[in-house]
Design an enzyme around this catalytic site. Sequence first.
Site, mmCIF file in Angstrom:
data_model
loop_
_atom_site.group_PDB
_atom_site.id
_atom_site.type_symbol
_atom_site.label_atom_id
_atom_site.label_comp_id
_atom_site.label_asym_id
_atom_site.label_seq_id
_atom_site.Cartn_x
_atom_site.Cartn_y
_atom_site.Cartn_z
ATOM 1 N N GLU A 168 49.876 38.823 48.886
ATOM 2 C CA GLU A 168 48.558 39.980 48.842
ATOM 3 C C GLU A 168 47.967 38.714 49.705
ATOM 4 O OE1 GLU A 168 44.972 41.308 49.743
ATOM 5 O OE2 GLU A 168 45.544 41.655 48.054
ATOM 6 N N CYS A 186 39.615 40.927 51.810
ATOM 7 C CA CYS A 186 40.758 41.072 53.122
ATOM 8 C C CYS A 186 41.062 42.907 53.445
ATOM 9 C CB CYS A 186 41.826 40.784 52.001
ATOM 10 S SG CYS A 186 42.544 42.006 50.389
ATOM 11 N N GLU A 210 40.207 35.884 60.308
ATOM 12 C CA GLU A 210 39.321 36.704 59.234
ATOM 13 C C GLU A 210 37.783 35.900 59.191
ATOM 14 O OE1 GLU A 210 40.748 38.715 55.151
ATOM 15 O OE2 GLU A 210 41.368 36.520 55.665
ATOM 16 N N LYS A 235 46.814 31.154 37.402
ATOM 17 C CA LYS A 235 45.848 29.852 37.878
ATOM 18 C C LYS A 235 44.619 30.425 38.940
ATOM 19 C CE LYS A 235 45.014 27.452 41.676
ATOM 20 N NZ LYS A 235 43.468 27.356 41.440
#
Length: 477
Positions: free
Chosen positions: A244, A278, A378, A169
């Site tokens: 992750e 990231c 973040e 997906k």
Amino acid sequence: MRNIDQIYVNGQFVKPYGNEVQDLINPSTKEVIGRVTLGNAEDARRAIAAAKEAFKTFSRTTVEERSQMLHRLHDAIMAYSDALMEANINEYGAPKLAAIGRVHLAAANFLDTKQALEEFEFVKYIGKAKVVSEPIGIIGIITPWNASYSQITAKLASAIAAGCPVVIKPSELSAIQTQMITECFHKANIPAGVINVVNGLGQTVGAEMTRNPDIAMISFTGSTLVGKEIRRGAVDTMKRVTLELGGKSPNIILDDADFSTAIPTAIKQCFTNNGQACVAGTRLLVPKHRLEEVKRLAKEAVETMKVGNPWDEDTILGPIVTEKQYNQVQRFIKSGIEEGAELVIGGEGHPDGLQRGYFVKPTVFAHVTEDMIIAKEEIFGPVLSILTYTTEDEAIEMANNTDYGLGAYLSSSNIEKANELASRIAAGVVLINGAGFEMKAPFGGFKHSGIGREYGVHGLEECLETKTITGYDSVLK
């Protein structure tokens, strides 16, 4: 205009049961460049059923057979590298040179995993026992929009090497890229049902994959918030999960480093992938007495970076992926200003002449303190926070003062000292003096940055179960 109205199930492109249609936007121009029909939970179940049937035979294939499949997948991607590059530029906004690198990385993932597969010992002997590594089962792969090609191929390569069929997906924002790479998979002549791809939303397709008992493992890359939801949702069926997730990576510049090199490098490490990475080094930790020098070097480095048309080969920064993401980055920049950080360069709004797309001014803040929002959360955009320390111990403490632990960076002229400090940083990957990532080595995070590892032999091992066999007649070499 690209109209994507098929998903890939059991070796064929088929119409989805879902009927929700989503526009696909070029972030450089805000123009609609395509539409995708999203699959639903029934489509996910159809794909899972195909993978379940394929597992009966695919799990019994030989290392040589799977090795050949990995090589064919590599070749198929390279044969269509130009088309894949074009899709990455137009749909995501990756600068051309970066897009070329992403396609090559996607292809290389298959060859790197092929090497790991051919060197892996699936049968070992411990005392009187035979220890066998077997495919875990069907793997659900859920990937983000910021690195569609490389994330899909890294996860898929490990699954193929282990003998596990997959249901993928991808992000619905990457549907054109997904279509292109799925066509490559189709041309690679992989057995039907081994690779299935379903465009769809997380709350429908992703949720079905997470709760379906026929999925043995979920491999997810994305936000920490969604990763936690997946882990909770996988509990009832006791799925393995590899996650992750997000990061807020520190970049420590020691006093003995060459600042004329280290600071421009730190800017690149923060602004990589249009700032949507990231592992971006978004917290720059520098000696307090050298702050003014750092500000000057950082400003000069940003001023040399071209922001603009991603098709231009000298462009370093393209647009943010969507209006929603653009607005979120703007809110973070505004919060930095309101909390009293010094704006070294950049700020709110579009760069001059770039109002047409979702372009962000590359932004650097100084005099940032650890309690500021821009130092803790973040941002996922080209925004760098400069913090200062007085001792190396304080720098390490600041580096670790975060819920995240994905990447970290260090610069020093003393490589022995740098390695010693690297051992004290709570992060899954530490890069010293501008070193790049080794894509055969394990990648993953500590703390809220994830669970498990990807790439190379470690990625392969995540897709395997271990069985111990003992007995007078069963342990036969």
